[in-house]
Design a protein around this motif. Sequence first.
Motif, PDB file in Angstrom:
ATOM      1  N   GLY A   3       2.691  11.841  10.157  1.00  0.00           N
ATOM      2  CA  GLY A   3       1.986  12.258   8.948  1.00  0.00           C
ATOM      3  C   GLY A   3       2.917  12.543   7.790  1.00  0.00           C
ATOM      4  N   LEU A   4       4.152  12.897   8.105  1.00  0.00           N
ATOM      5  CA  LEU A   4       5.096  13.235   7.045  1.00  0.00           C
ATOM      6  C   LEU A   4       5.702  11.999   6.391  1.00  0.00           C
ATOM      7  CD1 LEU A   4       7.158  16.243   8.361  1.00  0.00           C
ATOM      8  CD2 LEU A   4       5.895  16.127   6.226  1.00  0.00           C
ATOM      9  N   SER A   5       5.596  10.847   7.098  1.00  0.00           N
ATOM     10  CA  SER A   5       6.392   9.698   6.663  1.00  0.00           C
ATOM     11  C   SER A   5       5.984   9.056   5.324  1.00  0.00           C
ATOM     12  CB  SER A   5       6.423   8.646   7.772  1.00  0.00           C
ATOM     13  OG  SER A   5       5.116   8.378   8.184  1.00  0.00           O
ATOM     14  N   PRO A   6       4.673   8.993   4.977  1.00  0.00           N
ATOM     15  CA  PRO A   6       4.371   8.302   3.714  1.00  0.00           C
ATOM     16  C   PRO A   6       5.011   8.966   2.499  1.00  0.00           C
ATOM     17  CG  PRO A   6       2.369   9.201   4.697  1.00  0.00           C
ATOM     18  CD  PRO A   6       3.445   9.446   5.658  1.00  0.00           C
ATOM     19  N   ASP A   7       5.443   8.121   1.552  1.00  0.00           N
ATOM     20  CA  ASP A   7       6.156   8.654   0.393  1.00  0.00           C
ATOM     21  C   ASP A   7       5.218   9.268  -0.627  1.00  0.00           C
ATOM     22  OD1 ASP A   7       8.691   8.282   1.124  1.00  0.00           O
ATOM     23  OD2 ASP A   7       8.777   6.194   0.437  1.00  0.00           O
ATOM     24  N   ALA A   8       4.101   8.557  -0.915  1.00  0.00           N
ATOM     25  CA  ALA A   8       3.168   9.100  -1.891  1.00  0.00           C
ATOM     26  C   ALA A   8       1.840   9.334  -1.194  1.00  0.00           C
ATOM     27  CB  ALA A   8       2.998   8.116  -3.047  1.00  0.00           C
ATOM     28  N   PRO A   9       1.738  10.447  -0.505  1.00  0.00           N
ATOM     29  CA  PRO A   9       0.610  10.636   0.395  1.00  0.00           C
ATOM     30  C   PRO A   9      -0.747  10.473  -0.287  1.00  0.00           C
ATOM     31  CG  PRO A   9       1.907  12.660   0.161  1.00  0.00           C
ATOM     32  CD  PRO A   9       2.644  11.585  -0.523  1.00  0.00           C
ATOM     33  N   SER A  10      -0.881  10.968  -1.515  1.00  0.00           N
ATOM     34  CA  SER A  10      -2.223  10.946  -2.091  1.00  0.00           C
ATOM     35  C   SER A  10      -2.705   9.512  -2.293  1.00  0.00           C
ATOM     36  CB  SER A  10      -2.265  11.727  -3.400  1.00  0.00           C
ATOM     37  OG  SER A  10      -1.231  11.304  -4.243  1.00  0.00           O
ATOM     38  N   ILE A  11      -1.760   8.572  -2.484  1.00  0.00           N
ATOM     39  CA  ILE A  11      -2.172   7.179  -2.660  1.00  0.00           C
ATOM     40  C   ILE A  11      -2.231   6.458  -1.306  1.00  0.00           C
ATOM     41  CG2 ILE A  11      -1.576   4.972  -3.719  1.00  0.00           C
ATOM     42  CD1 ILE A  11      -0.122   6.785  -5.873  1.00  0.00           C
ATOM     43  N   THR A  12      -1.125   6.544  -0.544  1.00  0.00           N
ATOM     44  CA  THR A  12      -1.066   5.839   0.735  1.00  0.00           C
ATOM     45  C   THR A  12      -2.199   6.284   1.650  1.00  0.00           C
ATOM     46  OG1 THR A  12       1.254   6.370   0.489  1.00  0.00           O
ATOM     47  CG2 THR A  12       0.646   5.028   2.382  1.00  0.00           C
ATOM     48  N   LEU A  13      -2.306   7.612   1.823  1.00  0.00           N
ATOM     49  CA  LEU A  13      -3.269   8.112   2.779  1.00  0.00           C
ATOM     50  C   LEU A  13      -4.689   7.790   2.350  1.00  0.00           C
ATOM     51  CD1 LEU A  13      -1.642  11.511   3.693  1.00  0.00           C
ATOM     52  CD2 LEU A  13      -1.789   9.448   5.082  1.00  0.00           C
ATOM     53  N   TYR A  14      -4.904   7.788   1.032  1.00  0.00           N
ATOM     54  CA  TYR A  14      -6.226   7.452   0.532  1.00  0.00           C
ATOM     55  C   TYR A  14      -6.609   6.046   0.972  1.00  0.00           C
ATOM     56  CZ  TYR A  14     -10.006   6.663  -2.802  1.00  0.00           C
ATOM     57  OH  TYR A  14     -11.212   6.376  -3.370  1.00  0.00           O
ATOM     58  N   THR A  15      -5.650   5.108   0.805  1.00  0.00           N
ATOM     59  CA  THR A  15      -5.924   3.718   1.216  1.00  0.00           C
ATOM     60  C   THR A  15      -6.101   3.640   2.723  1.00  0.00           C
ATOM     61  OG1 THR A  15      -3.781   3.566   0.147  1.00  0.00           O
ATOM     62  CG2 THR A  15      -5.244   1.686  -0.112  1.00  0.00           C
ATOM     63  N   VAL A  16      -5.204   4.327   3.441  1.00  0.00           N
ATOM     64  CA  VAL A  16      -5.309   4.287   4.904  1.00  0.00           C
ATOM     65  C   VAL A  16      -6.676   4.790   5.343  1.00  0.00           C
ATOM     66  CG1 VAL A  16      -4.432   5.272   7.047  1.00  0.00           C
ATOM     67  CG2 VAL A  16      -2.835   4.537   5.291  1.00  0.00           C
ATOM     68  N   ARG A  17      -7.078   5.896   4.746  1.00  0.00           N
ATOM     69  CA  ARG A  17      -8.358   6.487   5.120  1.00  0.00           C
ATOM     70  C   ARG A  17      -9.511   5.530   4.819  1.00  0.00           C
ATOM     71  NH1 ARG A  17     -10.357  11.347   5.973  1.00  0.00           N
ATOM     72  NH2 ARG A  17     -11.870  11.142   4.310  1.00  0.00           N
ATOM     73  N   GLU A  18      -9.423   4.896   3.662  1.00  0.00           N
ATOM     74  CA  GLU A  18     -10.477   3.961   3.293  1.00  0.00           C
ATOM     75  C   GLU A  18     -10.552   2.821   4.305  1.00  0.00           C
ATOM     76  OE1 GLU A  18      -9.921   2.540  -0.627  1.00  0.00           O
ATOM     77  OE2 GLU A  18     -12.061   2.481  -1.047  1.00  0.00           O
ATOM     78  N   LYS A  19      -9.358   2.326   4.687  1.00  0.00           N
ATOM     79  CA  LYS A  19      -9.301   1.226   5.658  1.00  0.00           C
ATOM     80  C   LYS A  19      -9.893   1.662   6.996  1.00  0.00           C
ATOM     81  CE  LYS A  19      -7.022  -2.191   3.629  1.00  0.00           C
ATOM     82  NZ  LYS A  19      -5.786  -1.860   2.884  1.00  0.00           N
ATOM     83  N   ILE A  20      -9.475   2.857   7.438  1.00  0.00           N
ATOM     84  CA  ILE A  20      -9.976   3.339   8.736  1.00  0.00           C
ATOM     85  C   ILE A  20     -11.487   3.455   8.696  1.00  0.00           C
ATOM     86  CG2 ILE A  20      -9.919   5.200  10.424  1.00  0.00           C
ATOM     87  CD1 ILE A  20      -7.212   5.961   9.360  1.00  0.00           C
ATOM     88  N   LEU A  21     -11.985   3.995   7.592  1.00  0.00           N
ATOM     89  CA  LEU A  21     -13.434   4.152   7.484  1.00  0.00           C
ATOM     90  C   LEU A  21     -14.103   2.791   7.589  1.00  0.00           C
ATOM     91  CD1 LEU A  21     -13.969   6.850   4.702  1.00  0.00           C
ATOM     92  CD2 LEU A  21     -14.306   7.053   7.146  1.00  0.00           C
TER      93      LEU A  21
END
Lengths: 366, 514
Positions: free
Chosen positions: A318-336
Amino acid sequence: MRQDKGKIGIKEYFAIISLTVGAKLSDDTPAIIYENAKNAGWLAALLIGILSFFPIILLIKVYSAHKGKNLHEILLHLFGRFFGTLLSICLLIGGTIAVIADSGTYVDIIGSMYFTKTPAIILYIILMVICAYGAKRGIEQIGAVSWLLLPYIKITLFIALIFTFKKGTLGYLFPFWGEGPLEVAKASVKNVSIFVDFFYLALIMPLISSYKDMKKGTLISLVFITVELSLALVAYVVLFDYTTAEMLNYPFHETIRFIQIGFLANVETLFFPFWLVATLIRFSFYLYLIATLLGGILKIKEFEYLIPLIATIILLIGLSPDAPSITLYTVREKILGLLSPAFMILPPFMWIVAKIRGDFKNETSL
Amino acid sequence: MLKEMLTLLKKQQKQASLSVDKLEGEQTSLKEKEFSRNLQGNLSILKHLYSIPDNKDIKLRELYLEGFNRQAALLFISTITDVKSIEENILKPLTENTSSDKKVKDIVAIQMVHEITLYKDAVKDINKGNALLILDGEPKAYIMDCPDFQSRAIEKPESEILIKGPKEAFNEKAVANISLLRKKIRNENLIVEAVEVSQRSHNDVFVLYIRGLANEKLIDNIKERLGSLDVNSIQNLSLLEEYIEERNYSLFPSILSTERPDRAASFLEDGYIVLLMDNSPDSLVLPATFWAFFHSPEDHYLRFFYGNFTRALRMTALFITIFTSAIYVAITTYHAEMIPPDLLLAIAASREKVPFPAVIEILIMELAFELIREAGLRVPSPIGPTIGIVGALILGQAAVEANIISPIVIIVVALGGLSSFAVSDLSLNFAVRLTRFLFILSAAMMGIYGMTAVFVGGLFYMVSIKSFGVPYLAPMSPNYKSSKDTIFRRLTKNETLRPGFLKTTDLQKKTTGE
């Protein structure tokens, strides 16, 4: 007398669900819904609730033929050792990634909205340590804490919503259907996996004191959460209008920054602890779920000992992404997007297999 | 694997130490003997056992009984027996008796007379304040019941003070305490069992419960725990508490100690178990939940709204004690934007000349408050607390003028300190005061985030601890059937159920009368 060891009652069960799934209205889930549904996001939320009703009821039906077994054992029973395990592993991976993305998002919320100067790693470590501790205590304790704190969390949320409505403009809700009913329907189908948690709940179904309580609790909380999420989505639109609400990554936190209660201009620190409590309980529960599943797959009886390990892995990834608010947002969208079809298809599939195998025959009533 | 081996090893060591265990200097072999027919032989053993004549309060009276035509001897400890009763009811009838076919039992005017044959039993009963009578030519002895231990009278409670309600308190005499309880529960099913817990001092613990209500498993569990103690002496309940509680290192108490018989009686009637002991002006109630510590009997003695108002106040006080200082630290250090601007400026102005960070300031003041409190408690006079508070005020005033502490910190700490007095139970009071420091530290390190994390972690801990199998926050969470007497109470007539977590035989304690 209720209270067999290691079991939870309907109240605790309801509290857990409404805190874990209900917390979604406070992260970037609203933003994901708004993206497609625009100002009709609240309608989309209602639709999502109605849509997820079907897989959930089928899941309960399948469970009714396999009382006392958890999701993993049911899968093994239905699909055989190999495919069952394979499915469980897929679920485990999907669930773990979702938890990683979620916890990353929540740490990002804390870091970007409240503790801007504190390094994310410290925030993350504290989050994971407390959650691992909570998860290790077991489902009974998670349930007890949820039930203990549920009223306060929901009351503060309710207060926040009231002040939001007071400040908002109801006209922003129109046009009623946003970009048209079809768009809303599309948005709901795409994002139906917001409630995929219910599928994972089948992992703890045997831990609920009775089958009737489980069924009642699941359905009541589904209705409750749908209404709650929908209300929150209305509130954000009413306050910000949809263009802004769509832009905001974490509308809940912007909302509590925006509103004002009497002479107190900045009330976010008033609401923050309650939200944080819900967050901590939420991830404790997720850690517990993942540990149950992993323990089932690896046939480890005392799966509680896996929790620190899982927490560490989640922390590191969870710590690895550099820009969490952008990366994680995309990841979350993809997972959904990925989980949505799975959530819609798997329970009916399980039901059909159970039907073919004739599991429902020796059963008297649902 | 390793863990199992370790526990196994420990067990073996324990067993080894047990078998070695012999009470040195207790003359155990002598005590195992039986009385003989020879009076002088018996007396010499007793003299040896009691170190007569070194032991000054052991009285040995030899006499000739005309009626029996025999030598006899009476042995008792004069400081713990009713000497008058011995004179009137034992010596006088015995010496005046002329008939030779009457039994000893029929001559003496004493409540209970036992016949025993072992020195072990003789010693045990003499140590309890009874008198021992031996006749020449009989291989047995008579125990006459006449104990009279010195103690104070029944007085008013001192730590659990109520305005409305009964004003009797337990004293150091278990017999008196049991009598106070029997006065409230007139039922033959109130059982008083005695369990001896120590080997040298032979301290008895009285286990009280209502048969047919209290859970049998729980009673057995407690009796087993009491019986398995391997200690030379346990003087009173406060010391016993640590032997039988489950988590010695926990901040939270798990056994309730009360000095009010009315409170103990109401717990008994709900199916709890009460322990009493000589030398303890209180009783232990178990199992105890958080709510037992939080409640005060006055909540029920007062009318519905008044009682619940007190409860609300007490809950507020509890939270103020735990959180005010920590919140002050968190807000001034991390969340200054939250304070309305005027107040913020006022705080900043008052802190302008103070050289310390907020947390150091708070810690200095909290420490000072705790010191004054502790010192005030030890001042040997009832005005101690007053002196303490005056001292605190003067100290605070001077500290502010010397720019060591800002005035607002005094307000914060004093508020927290005063609120802590509203938490009446001593154990819970300590728990709350100690947690406060935990929260201050977490607030200093991570602001509201740290506090919330500690709070949730603490809550997870609290719901997972158990007192004799009962979850600490039951019946609120996990939810049990009960009268819902937790933060607030209901109308007394609506409190129809005994707490479900006790698994009592009879859950219903009254009907609503409808």
